[in-house]
Motif scaffolding. Sequence first.
Motif, PDB file in Angstrom:
ATOM      1  N   ALA A   1      -1.046 -47.238 -90.317  1.00  0.00           N
ATOM      2  CA  ALA A   1      -2.166 -46.615 -89.659  1.00  0.00           C
ATOM      3  C   ALA A   1      -3.356 -47.566 -89.119  1.00  0.00           C
ATOM      4  O   ALA A   1      -3.954 -46.941 -88.122  1.00  0.00           O
ATOM      5  N   LEU A   2      -3.178 -48.921 -89.194  1.00  0.00           N
ATOM      6  CA  LEU A   2      -3.951 -49.833 -88.646  1.00  0.00           C
ATOM      7  C   LEU A   2      -3.214 -50.410 -87.411  1.00  0.00           C
ATOM      8  O   LEU A   2      -2.397 -51.555 -87.767  1.00  0.00           O
TER       9      LEU A   2
ATOM     10  N   GLY B   1      -1.452 -45.647 -84.891  1.00  0.00           N
ATOM     11  CA  GLY B   1      -2.621 -46.336 -85.448  1.00  0.00           C
ATOM     12  C   GLY B   1      -3.476 -46.736 -84.328  1.00  0.00           C
ATOM     13  O   GLY B   1      -3.388 -46.910 -83.342  1.00  0.00           O
ATOM     14  N   LYS B   2      -4.737 -47.226 -85.029  1.00  0.00           N
ATOM     15  CA  LYS B   2      -5.723 -47.516 -84.445  1.00  0.00           C
ATOM     16  C   LYS B   2      -6.232 -48.968 -84.920  1.00  0.00           C
ATOM     17  O   LYS B   2      -5.961 -49.349 -86.059  1.00  0.00           O
TER      18      LYS B   2
ATOM     19  N   GLU C   1       2.691 -48.290 -84.589  1.00  0.00           N
ATOM     20  CA  GLU C   1       3.375 -47.243 -83.801  1.00  0.00           C
ATOM     21  C   GLU C   1       4.607 -46.864 -84.341  1.00  0.00           C
ATOM     22  O   GLU C   1       5.215 -47.319 -84.500  1.00  0.00           O
TER      23      GLU C   1
ATOM     24  N   GLY D   1      -1.470 -52.927 -94.360  1.00  0.00           N
ATOM     25  CA  GLY D   1      -1.902 -52.489 -93.297  1.00  0.00           C
ATOM     26  C   GLY D   1      -3.364 -53.007 -92.929  1.00  0.00           C
ATOM     27  O   GLY D   1      -3.619 -53.295 -91.580  1.00  0.00           O
TER      28      GLY D   1
ATOM     29  N   LEU E   1      -6.191 -39.292 -92.701  1.00  0.00           N
ATOM     30  CA  LEU E   1      -5.971 -40.479 -91.893  1.00  0.00           C
ATOM     31  C   LEU E   1      -6.435 -39.966 -90.401  1.00  0.00           C
ATOM     32  O   LEU E   1      -6.955 -40.708 -89.823  1.00  0.00           O
TER      33      LEU E   1
ATOM     34  N   LEU F   1     -10.559 -48.353 -88.158  1.00  0.00           N
ATOM     35  CA  LEU F   1     -10.648 -47.042 -88.683  1.00  0.00           C
ATOM     36  C   LEU F   1     -12.134 -46.734 -88.846  1.00  0.00           C
ATOM     37  O   LEU F   1     -12.808 -47.605 -89.420  1.00  0.00           O
TER      38      LEU F   1
ATOM     39  N   VAL G   1       3.331 -41.660 -85.709  1.00  0.00           N
ATOM     40  CA  VAL G   1       2.038 -42.055 -86.089  1.00  0.00           C
ATOM     41  C   VAL G   1       1.515 -43.185 -84.931  1.00  0.00           C
ATOM     42  O   VAL G   1       2.488 -44.176 -84.737  1.00  0.00           O
TER      43      VAL G   1
ATOM     44  N   VAL H   1      -6.751 -42.103 -86.931  1.00  0.00           N
ATOM     45  CA  VAL H   1      -5.344 -42.131 -86.668  1.00  0.00           C
ATOM     46  C   VAL H   1      -4.737 -40.895 -86.117  1.00  0.00           C
ATOM     47  O   VAL H   1      -5.205 -39.707 -86.555  1.00  0.00           O
TER      48      VAL H   1
END
Length: 423
Positions: free
Chosen positions: A175-176, A217-218, A179, A104, A198, A221, A215, A203
């Motif tokens: 998480a990073l 993600g961004k 999708e 990630g 998270l 973070l 999920v 997230v």
Amino acid sequence: MERALVVQGGIPLRGELRVNPAKNSALKIMVASLLTPEPVTLTEVPRLRDVDVMLELLSHLGSRYAWEGHTLHLHTPEIKNTEAPRELVDKMRASFIVMGALLGRVGEAIVPMPGGCQFGPRPVDQHLKALTRLGAEIKEENGFFHAQQTRKPSGRVVFDMPTLGGTEQALLAAALGGEATLVNVAQEPEIEDLCRFLQMLGVEIQGIGSSILRVQGKERLGGGSYSIIPDRIEAGTFLLMTAATRGRITLTHVNPQHMDALLDKLAQSGHHIETGEDWVRLEATPNPLPFSVEAREYPGFATDLQPLIAAYLATVPGTSTVADRVYPDRFGYVGELARMGADASRKEGVLLINGKTLMGASVKAADIRAGGALILAALAAEGESKIEGMQYVERGYEKLPARLQALGARVSFEQPALALAAD
């Protein structure tokens, strides 16, 4: 040299105890801190050998850390290494999920097959399936998995069965900027705790506590402060030890809803149970009843408590049965219980137990929960017992002898023999 624990049995446990934060949650959230370049503070972390091993691994990968009591400050401004050393991963299976976090954060990872407690095969196929579905290319060479993220970590993962580690890998990998939709995920409280952490980092996760997680993600973070949930396995250990010694105990800083399956079995056995929002009280009956139990995925009975409930049932007159659907071979402790007089034998994957009075003996633990089970049996047995292998117990229980002493138990570490002076 590792010291043996000496236990004088036959003394009911009595008193009040605050449950420690959950080891199994803390370890995974510590790994998740690799995902952000911002500082993270964890306000409830147990001081255990496994936590020390994880900190050594995180430091190797680029994390800085500092302790303030049970508060742990973590900061990973950049990843300095993408290979996890075998000598650290061999010590603890939980460290394998650094693969998802490294994929990630930097898109590559080299991680060996995991080690840890040896109580039966625990494959990682669902871990690898999840990461592959999310765009990782994984090759195995000489016992190491080489993983490369080939595209945005997105996709749909349908697990063959609920898997704690596989769910964690997928959450960290997505998480990073990912999708992902995760289907048939593990629903343990520790998964919910990881999801909440998270979310704090930024997230977006929908479906927390259910079998399907979505999920979002961004790209980057943040950091922040987070408190680890109470340890339901430690709480269950003290409840079973109290039941086995026919004592009474009040546990505080605990979530009773995380222990529904255990509390139901203890009530079925005849013990008086009371619960509040963050406490549990058990008053043991002097004449408990036997029962049958099968360890399975949450919210079923926890596999980590399976050895302990078997040791408890070995003290309960009558016939009981214990099975484990999660780890069917997790019965290596039975031979050591037999040294204490336990009447237990396996037949077609089920442990048959005829409860009776146990007698003190010298035994040896081979993993964390087997050690807890042997200490439980020793507390309930007549006479003195000696438990070796306490280095395993100390991986999962913080200051267990001192905590037992606070409840009235007569336990102490064996004093090493003095070396004779040379003439």
